[in-house]
Structures are given as C-alpha cells and as structure tokens.
Design a protein around this motif. Structure first.
Motif, PDB file in Angstrom:
ATOM      1  N   ALA A 119       0.819  -1.208   0.000  1.00 19.84           N
ATOM      2  CA  ALA A 119       0.000   0.000   0.000  1.00 19.84           C
ATOM      3  C   ALA A 119       0.856   1.262   0.000  1.00 19.84           C
ATOM      4  N   VAL A 120       0.267   2.318  -0.548  1.00 16.88           N
ATOM      5  CA  VAL A 120       0.884   3.638  -0.532  1.00 16.88           C
ATOM      6  C   VAL A 120      -0.173   4.641  -0.098  1.00 16.88           C
ATOM      7  N   TYR A 121       0.267   5.654   0.629  1.00 19.34           N
ATOM      8  CA  TYR A 121      -0.644   6.645   1.178  1.00 19.34           C
ATOM      9  C   TYR A 121      -0.182   8.049   0.819  1.00 19.34           C
ATOM     10  N   LEU A 122      -1.133   8.971   0.786  1.00 21.65           N
ATOM     11  CA  LEU A 122      -0.795  10.375   0.567  1.00 21.65           C
ATOM     12  C   LEU A 122      -1.570  11.205   1.570  1.00 21.65           C
ATOM     13  N   GLN A 123      -0.870  11.728   2.557  1.00 17.56           N
ATOM     14  CA  GLN A 123      -1.480  12.624   3.525  1.00 17.56           C
ATOM     15  C   GLN A 123      -1.380  14.035   2.971  1.00 17.56           C
ATOM     16  N   MET A 124      -2.527  14.654   2.794  1.00 16.82           N
ATOM     17  CA  MET A 124      -2.572  15.992   2.193  1.00 16.82           C
ATOM     18  C   MET A 124      -3.085  16.986   3.233  1.00 16.82           C
ATOM     19  N   ASP A 125      -2.243  17.900   3.616  1.00 16.09           N
ATOM     20  CA  ASP A 125      -2.590  18.939   4.579  1.00 16.09           C
ATOM     21  C   ASP A 125      -2.530  20.312   3.928  1.00 16.09           C
ATOM     22  N   SER A 126      -3.137  21.273   4.593  1.00 20.25           N
ATOM     23  CA  SER A 126      -3.139  22.656   4.081  1.00 20.25           C
ATOM     24  C   SER A 126      -3.554  22.700   2.616  1.00 20.25           C
ATOM     25  N   LEU A 127      -4.627  22.013   2.321  1.00 23.60           N
ATOM     26  CA  LEU A 127      -5.080  21.913   0.932  1.00 23.60           C
ATOM     27  C   LEU A 127      -5.502  23.263   0.378  1.00 23.60           C
ATOM     28  N   LYS A 128      -5.255  23.429  -0.915  1.00 21.90           N
ATOM     29  CA  LYS A 128      -5.577  24.659  -1.626  1.00 21.90           C
ATOM     30  C   LYS A 128      -6.525  24.346  -2.769  1.00 21.90           C
ATOM     31  N   PRO A 129      -7.299  25.319  -3.215  1.00 19.73           N
ATOM     32  CA  PRO A 129      -8.195  25.062  -4.355  1.00 19.73           C
ATOM     33  C   PRO A 129      -7.447  24.540  -5.582  1.00 19.73           C
ATOM     34  N   GLU A 130      -6.219  24.950  -5.761  1.00 24.51           N
ATOM     35  CA  GLU A 130      -5.452  24.475  -6.919  1.00 24.51           C
ATOM     36  C   GLU A 130      -5.007  23.019  -6.798  1.00 24.51           C
ATOM     37  N   ASP A 131      -5.264  22.402  -5.663  1.00 20.55           N
ATOM     38  CA  ASP A 131      -5.010  20.967  -5.519  1.00 20.55           C
ATOM     39  C   ASP A 131      -6.172  20.138  -6.060  1.00 20.55           C
ATOM     40  N   THR A 132      -7.252  20.792  -6.441  1.00 19.03           N
ATOM     41  CA  THR A 132      -8.408  20.086  -6.973  1.00 19.03           C
ATOM     42  C   THR A 132      -8.027  19.344  -8.254  1.00 19.03           C
ATOM     43  N   ALA A 133      -8.285  18.046  -8.257  1.00 21.10           N
ATOM     44  CA  ALA A 133      -7.912  17.195  -9.390  1.00 21.10           C
ATOM     45  C   ALA A 133      -8.395  15.776  -9.131  1.00 21.10           C
ATOM     46  N   VAL A 134      -8.274  14.958 -10.150  1.00 22.60           N
ATOM     47  CA  VAL A 134      -8.416  13.517  -9.962  1.00 22.60           C
ATOM     48  C   VAL A 134      -7.025  12.968  -9.650  1.00 22.60           C
ATOM     49  N   TYR A 135      -6.927  12.249  -8.555  1.00 17.78           N
ATOM     50  CA  TYR A 135      -5.650  11.703  -8.112  1.00 17.78           C
ATOM     51  C   TYR A 135      -5.572  10.225  -8.476  1.00 17.78           C
ATOM     52  N   TYR A 136      -4.452   9.853  -9.077  1.00 20.05           N
ATOM     53  CA  TYR A 136      -4.256   8.480  -9.529  1.00 20.05           C
ATOM     54  C   TYR A 136      -3.089   7.840  -8.794  1.00 20.05           C
ATOM     55  N   CYS A 137      -3.335   6.643  -8.328  1.00 20.71           N
ATOM     56  CA  CYS A 137      -2.279   5.837  -7.739  1.00 20.71           C
ATOM     57  C   CYS A 137      -1.508   5.140  -8.857  1.00 20.71           C
ATOM     58  N   ASN A 138      -0.216   4.998  -8.671  1.00 22.74           N
ATOM     59  CA  ASN A 138       0.637   4.377  -9.686  1.00 22.74           C
ATOM     60  C   ASN A 138       1.659   3.480  -9.008  1.00 22.74           C
ATOM     61  N   ALA A 139       1.982   2.366  -9.652  1.00 27.18           N
ATOM     62  CA  ALA A 139       3.015   1.493  -9.089  1.00 27.18           C
ATOM     63  C   ALA A 139       3.725   0.744 -10.204  1.00 27.18           C
ATOM     64  N   ASN A 140       5.006   0.542 -10.006  1.00 33.02           N
ATOM     65  CA  ASN A 140       5.796  -0.286 -10.920  1.00 33.02           C
ATOM     66  C   ASN A 140       5.927  -1.657 -10.275  1.00 33.02           C
ATOM     67  N   ILE A 141       5.313  -2.650 -10.900  1.00 31.72           N
ATOM     68  CA  ILE A 141       5.169  -3.962 -10.263  1.00 31.72           C
ATOM     69  C   ILE A 141       5.726  -5.070 -11.135  1.00 31.72           C
ATOM     70  N   GLU A 142       6.453  -5.983 -10.496  1.00 31.23           N
ATOM     71  CA  GLU A 142       6.893  -7.206 -11.149  1.00 31.23           C
ATOM     72  C   GLU A 142       5.946  -8.316 -10.689  1.00 31.23           C
ATOM     73  N   SER A 143       5.350  -8.992 -11.657  1.00 30.19           N
ATOM     74  CA  SER A 143       4.424 -10.061 -11.311  1.00 30.19           C
ATOM     75  C   SER A 143       4.994 -11.412 -11.748  1.00 30.19           C
ATOM     76  N   ALA A 144       4.202 -12.431 -11.577  1.00 33.63           N
ATOM     77  CA  ALA A 144       4.634 -13.766 -11.978  1.00 33.63           C
ATOM     78  C   ALA A 144       4.743 -13.879 -13.498  1.00 33.63           C
ATOM     79  N   TYR A 145       4.093 -12.970 -14.227  1.00 33.96           N
ATOM     80  CA  TYR A 145       4.018 -13.098 -15.673  1.00 33.96           C
ATOM     81  C   TYR A 145       4.681 -11.948 -16.418  1.00 33.96           C
ATOM     82  N   VAL A 146       4.919 -10.838 -15.734  1.00 33.34           N
ATOM     83  CA  VAL A 146       5.457  -9.647 -16.388  1.00 33.34           C
ATOM     84  C   VAL A 146       6.651  -9.153 -15.593  1.00 33.34           C
ATOM     85  N   THR A 147       7.763  -8.925 -16.266  1.00 42.36           N
ATOM     86  CA  THR A 147       8.976  -8.511 -15.568  1.00 42.36           C
ATOM     87  C   THR A 147       8.786  -7.202 -14.832  1.00 42.36           C
TER      88      THR A 147
END
Length: 119
Positions: free
Chosen positions: A76-104
C-alpha cells in the motif's frame, strides 16, 4: 494485478485528506509507488513517488504540505494531504511499478479518486 485507491472527497481550503491505495494480485515485487493528479484541462502530473528503498520525490507545489508513505507488508501507498488549496483540486491516480509472476516490470494505475478543495 490491480490498484484500488480510496480517500478522495470534498474539503475546504486549509483542510486535510488522506488517500490510500493498495495493490493486489499476483505480485512478485513492487518497486516505486506514487501519486499523480490531473486537473481539468491539464496534463497529468507527478505529485509524489516513493521507491522500495524509501527514496521520495515530490512536486515543488506540494512540498511541506503533502506526505507520501508506503507499507510494504500491505502493498500500500498513502498520501497525507494537509493545508489543501483550491489548486489541488484534481483527480488523483495511484501508480506502481510492479513485477508479477508473468510480467517482468509494468506500470499500473488505479481508477482515480476525485479531490475537490473549495475556497
């Protein structure tokens, strides 16, 4: 492999939110994990990213306000966001670089979670 993000919502300026994202599936190793965001009419941009060793990079616009962390035992990964501003308004996407059993190595994306900061 899937990434499931949660924790978005509506908050007033100056408030806080915490985003969470968990990876599941046939995972061998997770390398970097992070968060990106995309505001209306803008390109997707990096918010913060953390490697498996704990090295962190983050956008200048969020330094001192947002904190990224990860729990390797929970994939898991977390993002604690404090002192938020209107310009932080967006869709936030989680991303990960993962090695699986089938893909390097492959970049995976979560479904996106909306963060709206009202002034």
């Amino acid at each position: 492999v899937q990434l499931q993000a949660s924790g978005g919502g509506l908050v007033q300026a100056g408030g806080s939110l915490k985003l969470s994202c968990a990876a599941s599936g046939s995972i061998f190793r997770i390398n970097a994990m992070g968060w990106y965001r995309q505001a209306p009419g803008k390109q997707r941009e990096l918010v913060a990213r953390v490697t498996s060793g704990g090295s962190i990079i983050s956008a200048d616009s969020v330094k001192g306000r947002f904190t990224i962390s990860r729990d390797n035992a929970k994939n898991a990964v977390y993002l604690q966001m404090d002192s938020l501003k209107p310009e932080d308004t967006a869709v936030y996407y989680c991303n990960a670089n993962i090695e699986s059993a089938y893909v390097t190595s492959k970049e995976y994306w979560g479904q996106g979670t909306q963060v709206t900061v009202s002034s």
